[in-house]
Write an enzyme that holds these catalytic residues in place. Structure first.
Site, PDB file in Angstrom:
ATOM      1  N   CYS A 171       0.836  -1.221   0.000  1.00 34.35           N
ATOM      2  CA  CYS A 171       0.000   0.000   0.000  1.00 34.35           C
ATOM      3  C   CYS A 171       0.862   1.259   0.000  1.00 34.35           C
ATOM      4  O   CYS A 171       1.432   1.597  -1.019  1.00 34.35           O
ATOM      5  CB  CYS A 171      -0.989  -0.040   1.163  1.00 34.35           C
ATOM      6  SG  CYS A 171      -2.274  -1.268   0.891  1.00 34.35           S
ATOM      7  N   HIS A 197      -3.910  -5.342   0.506  1.00 31.73           N
ATOM      8  CA  HIS A 197      -3.516  -5.972   1.770  1.00 31.73           C
ATOM      9  C   HIS A 197      -3.541  -7.491   1.662  1.00 31.73           C
ATOM     10  O   HIS A 197      -4.617  -8.091   1.644  1.00 31.73           O
ATOM     11  CB  HIS A 197      -4.451  -5.521   2.892  1.00 31.73           C
ATOM     12  CG  HIS A 197      -4.198  -4.119   3.350  1.00 31.73           C
ATOM     13  ND1 HIS A 197      -3.395  -3.826   4.434  1.00 31.73           N
ATOM     14  CD2 HIS A 197      -4.624  -2.933   2.860  1.00 31.73           C
ATOM     15  CE1 HIS A 197      -3.344  -2.517   4.593  1.00 31.73           C
ATOM     16  NE2 HIS A 197      -4.083  -1.949   3.652  1.00 31.73           N
ATOM     17  N   GLU A 205      -2.662  -9.539   4.000  1.00 36.51           N
ATOM     18  CA  GLU A 205      -2.783 -10.170   5.320  1.00 36.51           C
ATOM     19  C   GLU A 205      -4.226 -10.494   5.692  1.00 36.51           C
ATOM     20  O   GLU A 205      -4.479 -11.123   6.722  1.00 36.51           O
ATOM     21  CB  GLU A 205      -2.163  -9.271   6.394  1.00 36.51           C
ATOM     22  CG  GLU A 205      -3.030  -8.133   6.883  1.00 36.51           C
ATOM     23  CD  GLU A 205      -3.172  -6.985   5.907  1.00 36.51           C
ATOM     24  OE1 GLU A 205      -4.018  -6.115   6.127  1.00 36.51           O
ATOM     25  OE2 GLU A 205      -2.415  -6.962   4.914  1.00 36.51           O
TER      26      GLU A 205
END
Length: 424
Positions: A312, A396, A398
């Site tokens: 990001c 993202h 994760e």
């Protein structure tokens, strides 16, 4: 028109009709019979009053009901299309300087718990929702969303037409606004506040970054670790630059065998290299990458010295450090359902995203490859520069909140470090 009062509602006459032998009446809800509750002896009205306002810079005023902390705050309003995961969103430092409007109409039904925190505090300016759940039903719940916001001194408002506001943001782009529970402030004052503030060009990273280096040791809880069979058992030393890093990024790296030192956003590149890292992570974070030239310079100094991975904000800083440009998007990407195509494999991932800026692929120099593309708008969602062992993602991996499609990106970073170690 004459009217009769029934059960606290005004029942207009002249609107009744018979259907199937029964009398059916149209009922118009009204608070008027309860206005003078003391004089009439009736109990107080059983619903909350409109005691807050959302005032946007385009001049629109949205009456709302407050939950959480009182006060007046100014920020940029963005919408998030995630169906759940509001606690991860609340604790994501990337939302600093923003109000988050949830497009999912009902929020709060799972409460909150300590396991889903993505940072030590909430950095966003406020939460805007349609309907606040009146109850919680989740076995991990420890408190309600309203109590959580109050304890964190975070504003929240509900009972707005979030669909109408979202359509306005999609048409006009992200808008600055003011949330206020202060009745002494006029609409004109709040409107002027919204128009005199701007998020562009503000360094938001300094306020969310850690102040000194620390070691991260926690791994993903085995109950949630879904990808544990793809690790080689080796250990890799990683320096993670904290531009607003989420805990689950660190947990996933640790679960893949990384020993992690987290350092502040202003940490000198020379000091990071003294730690002899196998790899360097540039984390997610809030705001405009062009407002933090010191971070871009740090990235430049570290390029080619060790394999690097940007997520990001880290992706955007890498784009600038490699010679490219970034730009502010119309309303950004915020949600857990964005489709991304991996240009190398042709596979499509559903991803969690949160950013208002993007890298302009046309500005990138030769040798830099666009590895991923957002299929909603064609924007750059990932980069690779093999000559300097660089990889990055605009979203993202994760999955906090969001799907698990992109978790293999951590494995790719491990492979990048492994190849670099073998060749050195």
């Amino acid at each position: 028109m004459a009217a009769t009062t029934t059960l606290g509602f005004v029942l207009p006459t002249g609107v009744s009709r018979r259907r199937g032998g029964f009398r059916v009446s149209l009922i118009r809800c009204s608070a008027s019979p309860l206005t003078n509750s003391t004089a009439s002896g009736l109990v107080e009205k059983p619903w909350d009053s409109y005691n807050a306002r959302l005032v946007l810079e385009d001049g629109s005023i949205w009456p709302a009901k407050s939950f959480g902390a009182p006060g007046t705050r100014v920020a940029e309003l963005v919408f998030n299309t995630s169906l759940t995961g509001y606690q991860e969103i609340l604790t994501d430092p990337s939302y600093a300087g923003q109000f988050v409007l949830m497009t999912n109409p009902q929020i709060g039904n799972t409460g909150v718990n300590l396991d889903d925190e993505e940072s030590e505090q909430c950095f966003l300016a406020g939460l805007v929702i349609r309907s606040l759940s009146i109850s919680t039903s989740n076995w991990r719940c420890t408190k309600t969303l309203a109590d959580y916001l109050t304890q964190r001194n975070l504003m929240g408002v509900y009972d707005l037409d979030t669909r109408a506001i979202t359509r306005r943001l999609r048409e006009e782009g992200s808008l600055n606004g003011v949330l206020s529970t202060e009745q002494t402030k006029t609409d004109e004052e709040l409107l002027q506040m919204s128009r005199s503030w701007d998020i562009v060009g503000i360094d938001l990273i300094s306020d969310v970054s850690c102040k000194s280096p620390y070691e991260w040791v926690d791994k993903t809880d085995p109950e949630w670790d879904f990808n544990s069979n793809s690790r080689d058992g080796e250990t890799y030393r990683v320096v993670a630059y904290d531009f607003g890093i989420k805990h689950n990024i660190l947990r996933r790296l640790s679960s893949y065998g990384c020993q992690i030192t987290v350092v502040p956003s202003t940490f000198p590149a020379s000091e990071a290299l003294k730690m002899n890292p196998d790899g360097i992570l540039f984390s997610n974070g809030p705001g405009d990458p062009s407002a933090v030239p010191y971070a871009v310079e740090t990235v430049k100094e570290l390029l080619g010295k060790a394999p690097v991975y940007g997520i990001c904000m880290g992706h955007q800083l890498l784009g600038q450090a490699l010679g490219g440009k970034t730009f502010k998007m119309k309303f950004g990407h915020h949600g857990g359902n964005h489709p991304v195509r991996n240009n190398r494999t042709g596979q499509v991932e559903i991803s969690a995203q949160n950013h208002n800026y993007a890298v302009d692929p046309a500005s990138l120099p030769g040798g830099v490859e666009v590895t991923h593309v957002n299929l909603n708008d064609g924007s750059c969602a990932g980069l690779s520069y093999p000559a300097m062992n660089v990889m990055s993602l605009q979203y993202h991996p994760e999955a906090s909140p969001g799907p698990h499609d992109s978790d293999n990106a951590f494995k790719e970073f491990i492979e990048l470090m492994k190849r670099s170690k073998q060749s050195s």
